[in-house]
Design a protein around this motif. Structure first.
Motif, PDB file in Angstrom:
ATOM      1  N   LYS A 106       1.565  -0.313   4.272  1.00 60.46           N
ATOM      2  CA  LYS A 106       0.885  -0.910   3.104  1.00 60.46           C
ATOM      3  C   LYS A 106       0.428  -2.330   3.452  1.00 60.46           C
ATOM      4  O   LYS A 106      -0.636  -2.769   3.021  1.00 60.46           O
ATOM      5  CB  LYS A 106       1.850  -0.954   1.912  1.00 60.46           C
ATOM      6  CG  LYS A 106       2.352   0.420   1.462  1.00 60.46           C
ATOM      7  CD  LYS A 106       1.418   1.022   0.439  1.00 60.46           C
ATOM      8  CE  LYS A 106       1.753   2.466   0.115  1.00 60.46           C
ATOM      9  NZ  LYS A 106       3.064   2.701  -0.462  1.00 60.46           N
TER      10      LYS A 106
ATOM     11  N   ARG B 163       6.669  -1.249 -11.369  1.00 52.74           N
ATOM     12  CA  ARG B 163       6.775   0.148 -10.906  1.00 52.74           C
ATOM     13  C   ARG B 163       5.811   0.325  -9.730  1.00 52.74           C
ATOM     14  O   ARG B 163       4.829  -0.430  -9.614  1.00 52.74           O
ATOM     15  CB  ARG B 163       6.448   1.118 -12.040  1.00 52.74           C
ATOM     16  CG  ARG B 163       5.109   0.906 -12.655  1.00 52.74           C
ATOM     17  CD  ARG B 163       4.959   1.725 -13.924  1.00 52.74           C
ATOM     18  NE  ARG B 163       3.707   1.419 -14.587  1.00 52.74           N
ATOM     19  CZ  ARG B 163       2.568   2.031 -14.330  1.00 52.74           C
ATOM     20  NH1 ARG B 163       2.512   2.954 -13.404  1.00 52.74           N
ATOM     21  NH2 ARG B 163       1.465   1.703 -14.978  1.00 52.74           N
ATOM     22  N   PRO B 164       6.093   1.291  -8.870  1.00 52.31           N
ATOM     23  CA  PRO B 164       5.255   1.467  -7.669  1.00 52.31           C
ATOM     24  C   PRO B 164       3.805   1.758  -8.033  1.00 52.31           C
ATOM     25  O   PRO B 164       3.534   2.559  -8.918  1.00 52.31           O
ATOM     26  CB  PRO B 164       5.894   2.667  -6.964  1.00 52.31           C
ATOM     27  CG  PRO B 164       7.249   2.803  -7.534  1.00 52.31           C
ATOM     28  CD  PRO B 164       7.183   2.269  -8.922  1.00 52.31           C
TER      29      PRO B 164
ATOM     30  N   ASN C 274      10.192  -2.224   0.599  1.00 51.55           N
ATOM     31  CA  ASN C 274      10.507  -0.873   1.108  1.00 51.55           C
ATOM     32  C   ASN C 274       9.293   0.052   1.056  1.00 51.55           C
ATOM     33  O   ASN C 274       9.371   1.193   0.599  1.00 51.55           O
ATOM     34  CB  ASN C 274      11.660  -0.254   0.319  1.00 51.55           C
ATOM     35  CG  ASN C 274      13.006  -0.827   0.746  1.00 51.55           C
ATOM     36  OD1 ASN C 274      13.104  -1.492   1.792  1.00 51.55           O
ATOM     37  ND2 ASN C 274      14.024  -0.595  -0.054  1.00 51.55           N
ATOM     38  N   GLU C 275       8.170  -0.491   1.473  1.00 55.18           N
ATOM     39  CA  GLU C 275       6.904   0.261   1.535  1.00 55.18           C
ATOM     40  C   GLU C 275       6.409   0.734   0.162  1.00 55.18           C
ATOM     41  O   GLU C 275       5.688   1.715   0.059  1.00 55.18           O
ATOM     42  CB  GLU C 275       7.027   1.464   2.478  1.00 55.18           C
ATOM     43  CG  GLU C 275       6.708   1.137   3.942  1.00 55.18           C
ATOM     44  CD  GLU C 275       5.330   0.519   4.146  1.00 55.18           C
ATOM     45  OE1 GLU C 275       5.287  -0.721   4.362  1.00 55.18           O
ATOM     46  OE2 GLU C 275       4.324   1.234   4.061  1.00 55.18           O
ATOM     47  N   GLN C 276       6.804   0.024  -0.855  1.00 54.94           N
ATOM     48  CA  GLN C 276       6.275   0.308  -2.195  1.00 54.94           C
ATOM     49  C   GLN C 276       5.629  -0.964  -2.750  1.00 54.94           C
ATOM     50  O   GLN C 276       6.205  -2.050  -2.635  1.00 54.94           O
ATOM     51  CB  GLN C 276       7.386   0.749  -3.138  1.00 54.94           C
ATOM     52  CG  GLN C 276       7.855   2.169  -2.886  1.00 54.94           C
ATOM     53  CD  GLN C 276       8.815   2.627  -3.955  1.00 54.94           C
ATOM     54  OE1 GLN C 276       9.429   1.817  -4.639  1.00 54.94           O
ATOM     55  NE2 GLN C 276       8.960   3.933  -4.097  1.00 54.94           N
TER      56      GLN C 276
ATOM     57  N   SER D 285      10.926  -8.857   0.783  1.00 52.65           N
ATOM     58  CA  SER D 285       9.634  -8.177   0.596  1.00 52.65           C
ATOM     59  C   SER D 285       8.504  -9.089   1.055  1.00 52.65           C
ATOM     60  O   SER D 285       8.673 -10.307   1.151  1.00 52.65           O
ATOM     61  CB  SER D 285       9.434  -7.824  -0.883  1.00 52.65           C
ATOM     62  OG  SER D 285       9.331  -9.003  -1.648  1.00 52.65           O
TER      63      SER D 285
ATOM     64  N   ARG E 166       4.711  -3.250  -5.730  1.00 53.74           N
ATOM     65  CA  ARG E 166       5.191  -3.508  -7.094  1.00 53.74           C
ATOM     66  C   ARG E 166       4.453  -4.707  -7.668  1.00 53.74           C
ATOM     67  O   ARG E 166       4.260  -5.713  -6.986  1.00 53.74           O
ATOM     68  CB  ARG E 166       6.706  -3.783  -7.087  1.00 53.74           C
ATOM     69  CG  ARG E 166       7.541  -2.540  -6.782  1.00 53.74           C
ATOM     70  CD  ARG E 166       8.892  -2.891  -6.168  1.00 53.74           C
ATOM     71  NE  ARG E 166       9.464  -4.112  -6.653  1.00 53.74           N
ATOM     72  CZ  ARG E 166      10.490  -4.188  -7.514  1.00 53.74           C
ATOM     73  NH1 ARG E 166      11.055  -3.090  -7.962  1.00 53.74           N
ATOM     74  NH2 ARG E 166      10.966  -5.346  -7.889  1.00 53.74           N
TER      75      ARG E 166
END
Ligand code: ADP
Ligand code: MG
Length: 648
Positions: A318, A181-182, A168-170, A234, A172
């Motif tokens: 990203k 965590r992001p 989701n565009e983060q 992902s 990790r």
């Protein structure tokens, strides 16, 4: 038959010719998965046919002409995982990574087309259950090959790994110590795009690397939908970092080189309607599709011959940021396009094939890291040193861990014992020092006391000697009352050979006081009778001048003879005898006995001598007084010096 997507030239050969050479196209291989059991049950037909090892023919459902696609390699559903590994060219990328190039392998295709299967094998059958070796994917096989290759290099190589996912565009971290965590994606001139605070783990064995892979796989997001029971939600990027120091270090002039090999398992594009995704799954699907769209857009722009003037929107996602170097920069890239053979998936398959065909016309300019400047060498050297220290640290930690807990407890007890003993020794030393200090002060005070005592005794002896001499004098037969000697306070010689206290016309030889006139007129009467009526030399004593008298004029009647040197020396000896009972101060003696015994004073033997002498003088005075009353004074023969005074 139409053949599309054939690149100009062989990318593998162009890499062999030299990575510093001309622009190198992205290498693309195609993998067609076999028909699944479900598809066969539904009676679906295959729309794909392989022709040779590099060409794929697609038969449109409407019965039109076949469309051919040519890739670096086409691997149909009958090919094993090992075949794919050998044919895809990943080993070449591994070699280039060892030489310092930045290399990327990524899978691309529709969801459920076999991307994850190609890279890592079938989804885990249970927690901690490893993939069967025959089904292991490109990644596991490359790991095995690379570590084997490193062992035979003959040069020290440091291997590290990082593993992240873009969900989701983060970004990790799949290897983070705590829960992922992001993390931010940053850019700088030297590194390009990079993930800040990403954990990079050094490893030294295949087992350790496999554990890292399993850890990341187990933490990666996946969900079930209509087309895939274990669909990756992902994009996952596992990167191996290779740092190599050429041998012998420093001699060859080659700087340490650092390459990397990145495996990218993209999430598959999906039609939400086809997968039936709802809610969170739909959000994930949208995010996946958006980033894949950005990737496709970048690839389209990279195909533009005027691209150097155009802007490539790598910053749109990203994923494109992190693949920027692989797609348009200095990296070497391999794309494994995965497709499903089912005719039901043909629209997505054709889209993937077109996409892959275009991608293999994208070129990069592979560049190994340049020789760093002397200034830049320093950090690299430091980095190597840090790595060596880390390795040593790890070895020591493992050795510590291997130590028997009993032994470690023992050594702890030994250390405690030693510490206690050291403190004990220190305390003992301090106490001993204190005792010695006390002993020394006692010694000094007792020495002072002894000196005082000696002084008092010496004064008493002198006083008694004077009294003795006076008593002797008073009892001599002489006319008239004898006046008291003016020099009676002077210390007289203490022995029987004492001369008269005064002389005819001179000073007292000891105190230098002027002598009384009576002594001069009847000096024979002043002579002590201890010498008898005559002196040893035959000269009447009355005719002899006292030995301590200063020399007279030889012609004078008052000076009947020359004074002999022995007279003077005798006088001097007598005077010294009276003064010699003095304790010469010296350094305090070292205690020779036990610490609590009283120290022995040096020179202390003189005190009993003085006491004895005092006693003897008292006796002498008593006997003189008695003799003065009843008998004449004793003669020379009856009184020896040794009986009068004890030896000093
Ligand atoms: P993707 O990652 O592209 O979404 P997967 O790799 O998860 O797809 O594969 C989907 C399903 O297909 C999995 O159950 C997997 O085991 C199976 N599969 C994929 N490729 C193959 C293959 N070459 N041989 C056998 N099964 C395959
Ligand atoms: Mg997948």
């Amino acid at each position: 038959m139409e053949e599309r997507g054939s690149p100009d030239g062989d990318p593998a050969r162009s890499l062999e010719q030299g990575p510093e050479g001309p622009e190198t196209p992205i290498q693309v291989v195609l993998r067609v998965r076999p028909m699944s059991a479900a598809e066969l049950r539904r009676g679906e037909q295959s729309a794909l046919h392989c022709s040779g090892t590099r060409t794929l023919q697609v038969s449109p459902p409407g019965g039109g002409p076949d469309v051919a696609f040519r890739f670096g390699a086409v691997l149909d559903g009958a090919r094993t995982q090992e075949d794919v590994f050998r044919a895809c060219g990943v080993r070449r990328l591994g070699e280039l990574a060892l030489r310092g190039f930045s290399c990327t392998v990524f899978t691309f295709g529709q969801t459920g087309s076999g991307k994850t299967y190609t890279l890592t094998g079938p989804p885990p059958q249970g927690e901690g259950v490893p993939v069967p070796p025959n089904l292991a994917g490109i990644m596991q096989r490359t790991f095995t090959w690379l570590l084997d290759r490193v062992q035979h290099l003959g040069a020290p190589v440091t291997l590290r790994a990082s593993y992240l996912e873009i969900y989701n565009e983060q970004v990790r971290d799949l290897l983070s110590v705590g829960s992922p965590r992001p993390l931010p994606v940053r850019w700088n001139k030297t590194r390009g795009f990079y993930v800040e605070q990403l954990r990079v783990v050094e490893f030294g064995s295949l087992g350790a690397l496999m554990e890292l892979l399993q850890m990341g796989l187990s933490r990666r997001r996946s969900s079930a939908h209509t087309l895939n029971q274990a669909s990756s939600r992902s994009h996952a990027l596992l990167t191996l970092y290779v740092s190599r120091q050429t041998m012998p270090p420093g001699d060859s002039g080659e700087p340490p080189v650092g390459g990397k090999l990145c495996f990218v398992d993209l999430a598959g594009s999906e039609k939400v309607a086809a997968t039936g995704s709802r809610g969170e799954l739909m959000l994930e699907a949208n995010s996946i599709n958006r980033s894949l769209l950005a990737l496709g857009h970048c690839i389209s722009l990279l195909l533009d011959p005027q691209r150097k003037q155009s802007h490539i929107p790598f910053r749109d996602s990203k994923l494109t940021k992190l693949l920027a170097d692989s797609l348009g920069g200095r990296g070497v890239t391999l794309m494994v396009a995965c497709v499903s053979p089912s005719a039901q998936c043909l629209p997505e398959t054709l889209s993937t094939l077109r996409y892959a065909s275009r991608a293999q016309r994208v070129t990069t300019r592979p560049q190994a890291p340049k020789s760093p400047s002397p200034m830049a060498k320093q950090p690299q050297r430091l980095e190597i040193e840090i790595l060596q220290l880390q390795e040593e640290n790890r070895c020591l930690r493992s050795q510590l861990g291997q130590i028997d807990p009993k032994a470690s407890r023992l050594s702890g007890a030994r250390v405690a014992w030693a510490q206690r003993n050291l403190y004990g020794m220190l305390q003992e030393f301090m106490l001993e020092n204190e005792r010695l200090r006390k002993g020394q002060s006692q010694l000094q005070s007792s020495r002072a006391r002894a000196q005082d005592e000696q002084r008092v005794l010496a004064q008493q002896v002198q006083e008694l000697e004077r009294r003795l001499l006076c008593a002797c004098y008073r009892h001599q037969p002489h006319p008239g009352p004898a006046p008291s000697c003016p020099c009676v306070m002077a210390p007289p010689p203490p022995c029987h050979a004492l001369p008269p206290l005064c002389s005819c016309c001179h000073l007292c030889p000891l105190c230098r006081a002027p002598l009384a006139p009576w002594a001069c007129a009847c000096r024979e009467l002043h002579l002590p009778q201890v010498f008898g009526p005559k002196a040893p030399g035959g000269v009447p004593l009355s005719a002899q001048p006292p030995p301590w008298a200063p020399p007279c004029d030889p012609g004078s009647a008052k000076c009947p003879r020359e004074r002999s040197p022995s007279d003077w020396s005798q006088t001097r000896v007598l005077a010294e005898m009276l003064m010699e009972e003095k304790v010469v101060p010296s350094a305090p003696p070292l205690p020779v006995g036990p610490p609590d015994t009283s120290p022995v004073l040096r020179g202390g033997a003189a005190v009993p001598n003085l006491a004895r002498r005092l006693e003897a003088l008292r006796d002498q005075i008593g006997s003189s007084l008695r003799r003065g009353r009843s008998q004449p004074p004793p003669s020379e023969a009856t009184r020896s010096p040794s009986r009068v005074l004890p030896p000093c």
